[in-house]
Scaffold this active site. Structure first.
Site, short mmCIF file in Angstrom:
data_model
loop_
_atom_site.label_atom_id
_atom_site.label_comp_id
_atom_site.label_asym_id
_atom_site.label_seq_id
_atom_site.Cartn_x
_atom_site.Cartn_y
_atom_site.Cartn_z
N HIS A 60 -3.29 2.44 -5.65
CA HIS A 60 -4.06 1.00 -5.51
C HIS A 60 -4.46 0.30 -6.43
CE1 HIS A 60 -7.02 -1.60 -3.33
NE2 HIS A 60 -7.63 -1.50 -4.22
N ARG B 186 -1.51 -1.98 -7.12
CA ARG B 186 -1.58 -3.07 -5.85
C ARG B 186 -2.49 -4.26 -6.54
NH1 ARG B 186 -1.45 -4.60 -0.45
NH2 ARG B 186 -3.47 -5.22 0.42
N ARG C 97 1.06 -1.14 0.08
CA ARG C 97 -0.16 0.11 -0.06
C ARG C 97 0.97 1.30 0.04
NH1 ARG C 97 -1.59 -3.55 3.97
NH2 ARG C 97 -3.78 -4.52 3.61
N LYS D 100 -1.40 -2.49 8.20
CA LYS D 100 -2.36 -2.00 9.01
C LYS D 100 -2.12 -2.79 10.49
CE LYS D 100 -5.77 -1.41 5.41
NZ LYS D 100 -7.14 -1.40 4.96
N TYR E 7 -9.79 -9.95 -5.84
CA TYR E 7 -8.94 -9.64 -7.16
C TYR E 7 -9.09 -10.68 -8.12
CZ TYR E 7 -6.65 -6.42 -4.04
OH TYR E 7 -6.15 -5.29 -3.34
N HIS F 190 -3.28 -9.26 3.67
CA HIS F 190 -4.51 -9.59 3.91
C HIS F 190 -4.65 -10.52 5.27
CE1 HIS F 190 -6.10 -8.37 -0.18
NE2 HIS F 190 -5.94 -7.23 0.66
#
Length: 295
Positions: free
Chosen positions: A239, A242, A145, A169, A274, A265
């Protein structure tokens, strides 16, 4: 109303970013204003579902999208879960709430040709050109990211092992491999970087020519500027790179779990968004190769 204990919980226990916490704060304050204006009620802790539904109706009437409304209600739901956890609430007023229906937005990735054409635009004999090319390479070859990109420090690089440490994150750490060509680009950029670094650089990998750490908006402008010259797609952002990373890996037969780990993730459900592009590729191959279709 004082939400400080909730925000402390979000910051120190859940490890949410300042940006995310600010979004929660805005949502809670929005509902607080509604409750006070419509019901002369100071506390949202005792709000019922009928009142929350009234807030949702007001947001709809004000033209707020279903997706944004779901996010706002999700903030409220998280707050009530916190009150349940701390014993300040017995039952959440949103326990049986169902999110509003939203249309899924299909993110169209860049093609391999568009990426190659964009890479050819960089003038790598200058500091800015070398750095901007590296920005694109890192985003496309690691799937990171943009927030993760700008926070990379020199100490996160392990060039002999061709890997990079990424903090995602909630400070979740992952190690991602680097292509040999990207290691070469990093080495070339680091020569230029030595001339620009200063005490304020804080050892961040990507800096401005004045030695200041880059921000996320700068990264967005780089991607939008260069890909704007080679792509007619409406959305041109970090993004999408990505997204392109994940889609191209899946198209080449990469395992979904492996892509999940590379992207950072927490669940396969996040990665599966995706797969529609790889499925489109499979359909194309199936259509062109199956003997029944040839007939």
């Amino acid at each position: 109303m004082d939400f400080s204990s909730f925000f402390d919980y979000m910051q120190f226990e859940k490890k949410y970013s300042k940006h995310t916490i600010l979004a929660y704060q805005n949502d809670l304050e929005s509902f607080s204003r509604f409750i006070f204006s419509e019901f002369d009620q100071d506390e949202i802790d005792t709000a019922n579902y009928s009142q929350i539904r009234g807030w949702i109706v007001q947001l709809v009437n004000n033209g707020v999208s279903n997706q944004s409304i779901n996010r706002k209600v999700s903030s409220l739901k998280t707050y009530y879960k916190f009150l349940l956890k701390t014993g300040h609430l017995g039952v959440s007023p949103l326990a049986t709430h169902k999110a509003l229906k939203t249309s899924k937005k299909i993110q169209i990735p860049f093609s391999e040709t568009e990426i190659e054409n964009a890479m050819a635009l960089f003038e790598t004999t200058t500091f800015e050109g070398s750095r901007d090319k590296l920005i694109v390479e890192l985003l496309y070859t690691t799937g990171m990211r943009r927030a993760e990109l700008v926070n990379i420090k020199l100490s996160d690089l392990n060039l002999p092992e061709r890997s990079i440490k990424i903090f995602g994150k909630r400070k979740k750490e992952r190690i991602v491999p680097l292509l040999k060509t990207v290691v070469g680009s990093i080495d070339e950029y680091l020569v230029f970087r030595k001339e620009a670094e200063n005490a304020s650089s804080e050892n961040h990998l990507l800096i401005s020519k004045n030695g200041v750490k880059l921000n996320e908006n700068f990264v967005y402008r780089v991607i939008n500027t260069y890909f704007g010259q080679v792509s007619g797609k409406v959305k041109k952002s970090p993004h999408i790179l990505r997204h392109s990373f994940a889609t191209h890996l899946l198209n080449e037969g990469a395992d979904l779990n492996s892509v999940k780990e590379l992207l950072g993730h927490s669940s396969l459900a996040s990665t599966q968004v995706y797969t529609h592009n790889s499925m489109a590729e499979l359909k194309k191959v199936h259509k062109s190769a199956h003997p029944r279709n040839k007939k």
